[in-house]
Design a protein around this motif. Structure first.
Motif, PDB file in Angstrom:
ATOM      1  N   ILE A 202       0.834  -1.203   0.000  1.00 18.03           N
ATOM      2  CA  ILE A 202       0.000   0.000   0.000  1.00 18.03           C
ATOM      3  C   ILE A 202       0.869   1.254   0.000  1.00 18.03           C
ATOM      4  CG2 ILE A 202      -1.633   1.355   1.378  1.00 18.03           C
ATOM      5  CD1 ILE A 202      -2.897  -1.263   2.280  1.00 18.03           C
ATOM      6  N   VAL A 203       1.897   1.255   0.853  1.00 20.81           N
ATOM      7  CA  VAL A 203       2.789   2.415   0.940  1.00 20.81           C
ATOM      8  C   VAL A 203       3.560   2.605  -0.366  1.00 20.81           C
ATOM      9  CG1 VAL A 203       4.806   3.374   2.130  1.00 20.81           C
ATOM     10  CG2 VAL A 203       2.997   2.256   3.441  1.00 20.81           C
ATOM     11  N   VAL A 204       4.023   1.515  -0.957  1.00 18.32           N
ATOM     12  CA  VAL A 204       4.775   1.606  -2.219  1.00 18.32           C
ATOM     13  C   VAL A 204       3.881   2.168  -3.325  1.00 18.32           C
ATOM     14  CG1 VAL A 204       5.872   0.264  -4.050  1.00 18.32           C
ATOM     15  CG2 VAL A 204       6.435  -0.213  -1.667  1.00 18.32           C
ATOM     16  N   VAL A 205       2.655   1.656  -3.443  1.00 21.59           N
ATOM     17  CA  VAL A 205       1.731   2.137  -4.471  1.00 21.59           C
ATOM     18  C   VAL A 205       1.409   3.609  -4.248  1.00 21.59           C
ATOM     19  CG1 VAL A 205      -0.613   1.919  -5.381  1.00 21.59           C
ATOM     20  CG2 VAL A 205       0.746  -0.125  -4.923  1.00 21.59           C
ATOM     21  N   TYR A 206       1.216   3.983  -2.986  1.00 20.54           N
ATOM     22  CA  TYR A 206       0.955   5.392  -2.673  1.00 20.54           C
ATOM     23  C   TYR A 206       2.153   6.253  -3.066  1.00 20.54           C
ATOM     24  CZ  TYR A 206       0.489   9.694  -0.012  1.00 20.54           C
ATOM     25  OH  TYR A 206       0.441  11.020   0.347  1.00 20.54           O
ATOM     26  N   ALA A 207       3.351   5.765  -2.779  1.00 18.92           N
ATOM     27  CA  ALA A 207       4.562   6.518  -3.120  1.00 18.92           C
ATOM     28  C   ALA A 207       4.651   6.744  -4.630  1.00 18.92           C
ATOM     29  CB  ALA A 207       5.794   5.779  -2.612  1.00 18.92           C
ATOM     30  N   VAL A 208       4.270   5.735  -5.390  1.00 20.89           N
ATOM     31  CA  VAL A 208       4.264   5.871  -6.852  1.00 20.89           C
ATOM     32  C   VAL A 208       3.222   6.916  -7.269  1.00 20.89           C
ATOM     33  CG1 VAL A 208       3.750   4.699  -9.030  1.00 20.89           C
ATOM     34  CG2 VAL A 208       5.097   3.533  -7.273  1.00 20.89           C
ATOM     35  N   ALA A 209       2.047   6.871  -6.635  1.00 23.30           N
ATOM     36  CA  ALA A 209       0.955   7.771  -7.004  1.00 23.30           C
ATOM     37  C   ALA A 209       1.296   9.240  -6.759  1.00 23.30           C
ATOM     38  CB  ALA A 209      -0.314   7.395  -6.242  1.00 23.30           C
ATOM     39  N   VAL A 210       2.050   9.517  -5.694  1.00 26.53           N
ATOM     40  CA  VAL A 210       2.376  10.912  -5.368  1.00 26.53           C
ATOM     41  C   VAL A 210       3.794  11.279  -5.802  1.00 26.53           C
ATOM     42  CG1 VAL A 210       0.755  10.969  -3.445  1.00 26.53           C
ATOM     43  CG2 VAL A 210       3.131  10.313  -3.020  1.00 26.53           C
ATOM     44  N   HIS A 211       4.406  10.396  -6.588  1.00 29.91           N
ATOM     45  CA  HIS A 211       5.716  10.676  -7.190  1.00 29.91           C
ATOM     46  C   HIS A 211       6.819  10.904  -6.158  1.00 29.91           C
ATOM     47  CE1 HIS A 211       3.453  10.998 -10.891  1.00 29.91           C
ATOM     48  NE2 HIS A 211       2.706  11.958 -10.372  1.00 29.91           N
ATOM     49  N   VAL A 212       6.839  10.047  -5.143  1.00 29.85           N
ATOM     50  CA  VAL A 212       7.938  10.083  -4.183  1.00 29.85           C
ATOM     51  C   VAL A 212       9.231   9.706  -4.913  1.00 29.85           C
ATOM     52  CG1 VAL A 212       8.917   8.936  -2.145  1.00 29.85           C
ATOM     53  CG2 VAL A 212       6.515   9.590  -2.171  1.00 29.85           C
ATOM     54  N   SER A 213      10.333  10.299  -4.520  1.00 33.97           N
ATOM     55  CA  SER A 213      11.613  10.048  -5.166  1.00 33.97           C
ATOM     56  C   SER A 213      11.965   8.559  -5.172  1.00 33.97           C
ATOM     57  CB  SER A 213      12.724  10.829  -4.444  1.00 33.97           C
ATOM     58  OG  SER A 213      13.992  10.507  -4.979  1.00 33.97           O
ATOM     59  N   GLY A 214      12.173   7.995  -6.360  1.00 29.35           N
ATOM     60  CA  GLY A 214      12.565   6.592  -6.484  1.00 29.35           C
ATOM     61  C   GLY A 214      11.438   5.612  -6.246  1.00 29.35           C
ATOM     62  N   ALA A 215      10.175   6.078  -6.283  1.00 32.04           N
ATOM     63  CA  ALA A 215       9.042   5.190  -6.001  1.00 32.04           C
ATOM     64  C   ALA A 215       8.928   4.079  -7.038  1.00 32.04           C
ATOM     65  CB  ALA A 215       7.748   5.995  -5.948  1.00 32.04           C
ATOM     66  N   GLY A 216       9.246   4.391  -8.290  1.00 33.22           N
ATOM     67  CA  GLY A 216       9.205   3.370  -9.330  1.00 33.22           C
ATOM     68  C   GLY A 216      10.188   2.251  -9.052  1.00 33.22           C
ATOM     69  N   LYS A 217      11.379   2.608  -8.578  1.00 38.51           N
ATOM     70  CA  LYS A 217      12.380   1.603  -8.217  1.00 38.51           C
ATOM     71  C   LYS A 217      11.870   0.749  -7.058  1.00 38.51           C
ATOM     72  CE  LYS A 217      16.448   4.317  -9.591  1.00 38.51           C
ATOM     73  NZ  LYS A 217      17.695   4.953  -9.093  1.00 38.51           N
ATOM     74  N   ALA A 218      11.202   1.401  -6.128  1.00 37.47           N
ATOM     75  CA  ALA A 218      10.664   0.672  -4.973  1.00 37.47           C
ATOM     76  C   ALA A 218       9.624  -0.347  -5.420  1.00 37.47           C
ATOM     77  CB  ALA A 218      10.049   1.646  -3.971  1.00 37.47           C
ATOM     78  N   LEU A 219       8.762   0.049  -6.359  1.00 35.96           N
ATOM     79  CA  LEU A 219       7.733  -0.869  -6.849  1.00 35.96           C
ATOM     80  C   LEU A 219       8.371  -2.053  -7.570  1.00 35.96           C
ATOM     81  CD1 LEU A 219       4.763  -1.550  -7.228  1.00 35.96           C
ATOM     82  CD2 LEU A 219       4.778  -0.138  -9.303  1.00 35.96           C
ATOM     83  N   ARG A 220       9.378  -1.772  -8.409  1.00 30.08           N
ATOM     84  CA  ARG A 220      10.056  -2.865  -9.117  1.00 30.08           C
ATOM     85  C   ARG A 220      10.750  -3.800  -8.128  1.00 30.08           C
ATOM     86  NH1 ARG A 220      11.286   1.336 -12.706  1.00 30.08           N
ATOM     87  NH2 ARG A 220      13.355   1.635 -11.783  1.00 30.08           N
ATOM     88  N   THR A 221      11.373  -3.220  -7.110  1.00 31.86           N
ATOM     89  CA  THR A 221      12.050  -4.037  -6.095  1.00 31.86           C
ATOM     90  C   THR A 221      11.051  -4.920  -5.360  1.00 31.86           C
ATOM     91  OG1 THR A 221      13.715  -2.306  -5.781  1.00 31.86           O
ATOM     92  CG2 THR A 221      13.544  -3.980  -4.062  1.00 31.86           C
ATOM     93  N   PHE A 222       9.905  -4.337  -5.024  1.00 35.81           N
ATOM     94  CA  PHE A 222       8.863  -5.110  -4.328  1.00 35.81           C
ATOM     95  C   PHE A 222       8.390  -6.274  -5.195  1.00 35.81           C
ATOM     96  CE2 PHE A 222       4.590  -6.292  -3.202  1.00 35.81           C
ATOM     97  CZ  PHE A 222       4.574  -6.250  -1.821  1.00 35.81           C
ATOM     98  N   VAL A 223       8.096  -5.998  -6.463  1.00 36.79           N
ATOM     99  CA  VAL A 223       7.575  -7.031  -7.359  1.00 36.79           C
ATOM    100  C   VAL A 223       8.596  -8.147  -7.548  1.00 36.79           C
ATOM    101  CG1 VAL A 223       6.856  -7.525  -9.725  1.00 36.79           C
ATOM    102  CG2 VAL A 223       5.991  -5.485  -8.552  1.00 36.79           C
ATOM    103  N   ILE A 224       9.853  -7.780  -7.757  1.00 35.30           N
ATOM    104  CA  ILE A 224      10.903  -8.789  -7.957  1.00 35.30           C
ATOM    105  C   ILE A 224      11.074  -9.640  -6.711  1.00 35.30           C
ATOM    106  CG2 ILE A 224      13.385  -9.120  -8.312  1.00 35.30           C
ATOM    107  CD1 ILE A 224      13.306  -6.605 -10.102  1.00 35.30           C
ATOM    108  N   ALA A 225      11.113  -8.985  -5.542  1.00 43.25           N
ATOM    109  CA  ALA A 225      11.304  -9.715  -4.282  1.00 43.25           C
ATOM    110  C   ALA A 225      10.110 -10.625  -4.001  1.00 43.25           C
ATOM    111  CB  ALA A 225      11.510  -8.738  -3.137  1.00 43.25           C
ATOM    112  N   ALA A 226       8.892 -10.118  -4.284  1.00 35.95           N
ATOM    113  CA  ALA A 226       7.693 -10.924  -4.049  1.00 35.95           C
ATOM    114  C   ALA A 226       7.669 -12.140  -4.975  1.00 35.95           C
ATOM    115  CB  ALA A 226       6.443 -10.078  -4.251  1.00 35.95           C
ATOM    116  N   LEU A 227       8.027 -11.943  -6.242  1.00 35.65           N
ATOM    117  CA  LEU A 227       8.079 -13.061  -7.180  1.00 35.65           C
ATOM    118  C   LEU A 227       9.117 -14.091  -6.763  1.00 35.65           C
ATOM    119  CD1 LEU A 227       7.704 -11.293 -10.655  1.00 35.65           C
ATOM    120  CD2 LEU A 227       6.077 -12.849  -9.564  1.00 35.65           C
ATOM    121  N   ALA A 228      10.265 -13.610  -6.276  1.00 35.15           N
ATOM    122  CA  ALA A 228      11.307 -14.532  -5.816  1.00 35.15           C
ATOM    123  C   ALA A 228      10.797 -15.381  -4.659  1.00 35.15           C
ATOM    124  CB  ALA A 228      12.559 -13.739  -5.402  1.00 35.15           C
ATOM    125  N   CYS A 229      10.045 -14.758  -3.738  1.00 31.67           N
ATOM    126  CA  CYS A 229       9.484 -15.506  -2.606  1.00 31.67           C
ATOM    127  C   CYS A 229       8.464 -16.536  -3.078  1.00 31.67           C
ATOM    128  CB  CYS A 229       8.830 -14.545  -1.614  1.00 31.67           C
ATOM    129  SG  CYS A 229       9.996 -13.641  -0.584  1.00 31.67           S
TER     130      CYS A 229
END
Length: 562
Positions: A202-229
Motif C-alpha cells: 500500500i505504501v509503495v503504491v501510494y509513493a508511486v501515485a504521489v511521485h515520491v523520489s525513487g518510487a518506481g524503483k521501490a515498486l520494481r524491487t517489491f515485485v521482484i522480491a515478491a516473485l522470488a518468494c
C-alpha cells in the motif's frame, strides 16, 4: 567497583536492559530442564531424527511447514536425541527475540520502547509457555518480528524526504528473506508476514501515485522480491494444499465461544494457566492476586491506549508532530506507524485465521499459534506504555500530579505483568517437575518386559487421534518397545521404527499369543476392553495415570491371549 558504578550511571538504559534481559531469560530457562515431552514435542523430536529429505516428505503430511524441523535436525546431528538440547534451542529463539529490543527496536523507537519490548517478550505468559517447548513458535516469532521491523523501516524510508535512496538494499533482502522463512515455519507466521507485506505494498503504491523520489524503483524491487518468494515457495505449495485438505477433513481444534475470542483478544496474557486462575479453577499461593492483576493489566492497556490516541491527535492538531512524513496522506502514514504495524500484524492474523476457518469449515483458531507473532503483540504494548513516559517527559511541571498518575499506571502495569508471568511459570514448573510424570513411564517400562527379559507386543488402536497422544511420547521414552498402531497416515512415519504402522492392527494382534500391552489416552480402559474383545483376549490389569505435564491422562492395560 567504582568504574562499574560509573559505567552504570553513564549507560543507564544499557544497564537496565541487561537487568531486564538476564532476569527474563532466567525465568524462561527455569522450565528447560525437564525430560518430559507431550505429543507435539514428541513429533518434533521424532521428525528431527530423520534425514532432510525425509523431513520434507513426512512433514508434508503434517499440518506445519518444515523449516523448523530442518533446523532441529542440525541440533540432533550435533547433540543426538537430547531433549535438553532441543529445549535450549527453542530458548535461543526466545533470547534472540528479546535481544531485538536493544539491537533494533531501541534504534527505531527509542530506549524506553526497546527495553519495554524486551520486558514484555520475556515475561509474557504465552512467551514463557512456549519458550522452551520443542516446537517452532519461538523461532517463528523471531522471523516475523524481523519482517515487521524491516518492512516498517522501508515504509518510513519511502515517506521520508530521501524516498527510495534512503532505503538500504539489505532491508529489502532481509524483509523478504525472513518472510519466506516465516512461511516455511508456520502458517500463522506466514499470515503475519503477509500482513506486513500488504501494508508495504500500500505504501509503495501510494509513493508511486504521489511521485515520491525513487518510487518506481521501490515498486520494481517489491515485485521482484515478491516473485522470488513465490518461486521459492512453489515447492511447498502442493504440500500446503494437501495439508489444508487434511485439516478440513480431520483436524482437532474446536472453537469455543466466547473463550476462544477472549484468548485471541487478550493475547499474549491469557494462557491456559491464567485462564484457570481467572475462573478460580486452579489454586496458587497468591490467592486472588493473579486474577486481580489480570484485570488491572487489561485496564492499564485500555487507559494507555486512550492516552496514546489523545496525545497523537493533540500533537497533530497543534502541529507539534508535523514532519516530512505527515505531509503525506494521513491514512497511509498511520497505517505504517509505530503502533499500527504491530497491531495490523496481530489482528490481521487473527481475522484471517477466522476467515480461513470459515472457508474450510474447520477451526484453526488456537491462541498458542499466535505465539508466532508474539513480537508484534509485545511491540504494541511497548509503544503504548512508552508513550506514557514520553508524555511525562514533555509535559510541564504544572501537571505534576497528572504525570505521577501516568508513571504510576506504567508501574502498576509492569507489576501486574510480572505477577502474571511469574505465576504462569510457577504453574508450568510445578507441572513439569512433578515426580508423578514419570510414574506412567516407569510402569510402562516395567510391564513391557516379560519375565525372561524379552519385550512384549504393544498395541494402540481405538480412536488413533486420541491414542497416539499417549503412544507417541512413550515410543520416545522407551523406544526399544515397538508400538503397533493402525494408520496409513504418512505423518506418523516420524515415529518409526519405535512405532510400527500397519493397515489392520486387529489382524496383526491375532498372530500373537500370551501377554501383550495396550496403550491408551484417557481415564478408562474402554478402548483396551474393545480391543481385547475383537482379538479374543482378556484384560488382566489396567492402570490410569495422571500426567501433570500438559494435563494428560494415560491408561496402560495388560492383556492375555491364549
Amino acid at each position: 567497583m567504582a568504574s562499574s558504578i560509573s559505567w552504570i550511571k553513564q549507560h543507564r538504559a544499557a544497564a537496565l536492559f541487561v537487568v531486564v534481559f538476564l532476569a527474563g531469560m532466567t525465568v524462561n530457562a527455569l522450565g528447560a530442564y525437564t525430560g518430559q515431552i507431550w505429543f507435539d514435542e514428541s513429533y518434533s523430536v521424532g521428525l528431527a531424527t530423520k534425514s532432510f529429505f525425509d523431513i520434507w516428505r513426512i512433514g508434508a503430511a503434517d499440518v506445519h511447514p518444515v523449516l523448523y524441523y530442518w533446523m532441529l535436525h542440525l541440533v540432533y546431528l550435533v547433540c543426538g536425541k537430547s531433549i535438553l538440547a532441543m529445549r535450549l534451542f527453542s530458548l535461543v529463539g526466545t533470547a534472540l527475540l528479546g535481544l531485538l529490543g536493544w539491537t533494533h527496536i531501541r534504534k527505531d523507537y527509542g530506549n524506553a520502547t526497546g527495553i519495554l519490548f524486551t520486558f514484555f517478550v520475556l515475561l509474557s505468559p504465552w512467551g514463557i509457555q512456549e519458550s522452551v517447548d520443542v516446537r517452532m513458535y519461538s523461532w517463528a516469532a523471531v522471523f516475523t518480528m524481523v519482517v515487521l521491523i524491516y518492512t516498517a523501516r522501508i515504509c518510513r524510508g519511502l515517506l521520508d524526504k530521501e524516498g527510495f535512496d534512503g532505503i538500504d538494499l539489505s532491508w529489502w533482502l532481509i524483509a523478504f528473506g525472513f518472510a519466506l522463512a516465516s512461511a516455511y515455519t508456520h502458517y500463522y507466521a506466514a499470515i503475519g508476514a503477509f500482513a506486513c507485506m500488504f501494508v508495504l505494498l500500500i505504501v509503495v503504491v501510494y509513493a508511486v501515485a504521489v511521485h515520491v523520489s525513487g518510487a518506481g524503483k521501490a515498486l520494481r524491487t517489491f515485485v521482484i522480491a515478491a516473485l522470488a518468494c513465490v518461486i521459492a515457495y512453489l515447492p511447498w505449495i502442493h504440500a500446503m494444499m494437501s495439508q489444508v485438505k487434511g485439516v478440513s477433513d480431520e483436524y482437532w481444534i474446536e472453537f469455543y465461544f466466547p473463550q476462544t475470542v477472549y484468548e485471541f483478544l487478550e493475547f499474549p496474557v491469557r494462557t491456559v494457566a491464567i485462564n484457570g486462575i481467572i475462573k478460580n479453577h486452579d489454586s496458587n499461593p497468591l490467592g486472588p492476586l493473579p486474577g486481580i492483576a489480570f484485570y488491572v493489566l487489561l485496564l492499564c492497556v485500555v487507559v494507555a491506549s486512550v492516552v496514546y490516541v489523545v496525545t497523537l491527535l493533540t500533537g497533530i492538531k497543534n502541529h507539534q508532530t508535523r514532519s516530512a512524513q505527515l505531509q503525506h496522506n494521513w491514512f497511509v502514514v498511520g497505517l505504517s506507524g509505530k503502533l499500527s504495524m504491530p497491531v495490523c500484524m496481530l489482528y490481521s492474523t487473527s481475522l484471517l485465521s477466522a476467515g480461513l476457518s470459515v472457508a474450510i469449515h474447520q477451526s484453526i483458531m488456537q491462541a498458542r499459534y499466535l505465539s508466532c507473532i508474539l513480537g508484534a503483540a509485545c511491540l504494541a504494548l511497548a509503544v503504548l506504555f512508552a508513550k506514557l513516559l514520553e508524555v511525562c517527559d514533555s509535559d510541564s511541571k504544572a501537571f505534576t500530579t497528572r504525570l505521577l498518575g501516568k508513571r504510576a499506571l506504567l508501574a502498576v502495569a509492569v507489576v501486574s505483568y510480572i505477577i502474571l508471568g511469574g505465576v504462569n511459570q510457577v504453574q508450568i514448573c510445578n507441572a513439569s517437575y512433578d515426580w508423578y510424570n514419570w510414574a506412567v513411564v516407569d510402569y510402562y517400562r516395567d510391564v513391557v518386559r516379560a519375565k525372561d527379559g524379552s519385550l512384549l507386543p504393544v498395541y494402540a488402536e481405538g480412536n488413533i487421534g486420541d491414542t497416539i497422544v499417549a503412544a507417541a511420547p512413550l515410543s520416545m521414552y522407551v523406544p526399544e518397545a515397538t508400538i503397533t498402531i493402525p494408520t496409513e497416515k504418512l505423518a506418523y512415519e516420524a515415529y518409526t521404527p519405535s512405532i510400527e504402522l500397519v493397515d489392520d492392527v486387529i489382524a496383526h494382534a491375532k498372530t500373537k499369543h500370551g501377554r501383550m500391552i495396550y496403550v491408551g489416552n484417557g481415564a478408562d480402559d474402554h478402548y483396551a476392553q474393545e480391543f481385547a474383545r475383537q482379538i479374543g483376549a482378556t484384560v488382566v490389569e489396567s492402570k490410569t495415570f495422571w500426567r501433570p505435564y500438559k494435563s494428560n491422562m494415560w491408561t496402560i492395560s495388560i492383556l492375555e491371549r491364549s
